[in-house]
Design a protein around this motif. Structure first.
Motif, PDB file in Angstrom:
ATOM      1  N   GLN A  56       0.832  -1.210   0.000  1.00 33.58           N
ATOM      2  CA  GLN A  56       0.000   0.000   0.000  1.00 33.58           C
ATOM      3  C   GLN A  56       0.864   1.257   0.000  1.00 33.58           C
ATOM      4  O   GLN A  56       0.565   2.224  -0.709  1.00 33.58           O
ATOM      5  N   ALA A  57       1.939   1.244   0.772  1.00 29.53           N
ATOM      6  CA  ALA A  57       2.838   2.403   0.798  1.00 29.53           C
ATOM      7  C   ALA A  57       3.485   2.625  -0.561  1.00 29.53           C
ATOM      8  O   ALA A  57       3.603   3.768  -1.024  1.00 29.53           O
ATOM      9  N   MET A  58       3.910   1.535  -1.195  1.00 28.04           N
ATOM     10  CA  MET A  58       4.528   1.647  -2.526  1.00 28.04           C
ATOM     11  C   MET A  58       3.536   2.231  -3.531  1.00 28.04           C
ATOM     12  O   MET A  58       3.905   3.064  -4.368  1.00 28.04           O
ATOM     13  N   LEU A  59       2.278   1.793  -3.460  1.00 24.43           N
ATOM     14  CA  LEU A  59       1.269   2.300  -4.392  1.00 24.43           C
ATOM     15  C   LEU A  59       1.018   3.790  -4.186  1.00 24.43           C
ATOM     16  O   LEU A  59       0.839   4.532  -5.150  1.00 24.43           O
ATOM     17  N   ILE A  60       1.040   4.238  -2.939  1.00 20.50           N
ATOM     18  CA  ILE A  60       0.862   5.667  -2.664  1.00 20.50           C
ATOM     19  C   ILE A  60       2.036   6.466  -3.213  1.00 20.50           C
ATOM     20  O   ILE A  60       1.863   7.520  -3.844  1.00 20.50           O
ATOM     21  N   LEU A  61       3.260   5.966  -2.996  1.00 18.28           N
ATOM     22  CA  LEU A  61       4.439   6.645  -3.543  1.00 18.28           C
ATOM     23  C   LEU A  61       4.397   6.676  -5.065  1.00 18.28           C
ATOM     24  O   LEU A  61       4.682   7.709  -5.682  1.00 18.28           O
ATOM     25  N   LEU A  62       4.029   5.552  -5.670  1.00 17.60           N
ATOM     26  CA  LEU A  62       3.952   5.498  -7.130  1.00 17.60           C
ATOM     27  C   LEU A  62       2.956   6.527  -7.651  1.00 17.60           C
ATOM     28  O   LEU A  62       3.237   7.240  -8.619  1.00 17.60           O
TER      29      LEU A  62
END
Length: 78
Positions: A56-62
């Motif tokens: 989820q964190a990676m998706l927000i950063l992306l």
């Protein structure tokens, strides 16, 4: 200013310095995000929640990187 706004501001600056390198970075980050997201399906039961949080964190950063605009600056009038 929120940390996400600050991150977007720096991303805008980096994108302006070298658009091609920025696009390459975002493309690579997208591929890595996909790997991290898929890894949730392979995580052991006791690690699923951690893997899910990481994805989820990676998706927000992306999303921040793909749609970076300096929202602290007023939009120009058309």
């Amino acid at each position: 200013m929120t940390p996400q706004m600050l991150l977007a501001r720096y991303a805008v600056r980096l994108r302006a310095l070298d658009g091609r390198a920025w696009d390459d970075f975002v493309q690579c980050f997208d591929a890595y995000t996909t790997e991290v997201t898929v890894a949730v399906t392979e995580a052991p039961q006791d690690k699923i929640l951690n893997a899910q949080g990481r994805a989820q964190a990676m998706l927000i950063l992306l999303d921040t990187f793909k749609n970076c605009v300096d929202i602290s600056q007023p939009k120009p009038k058309e």
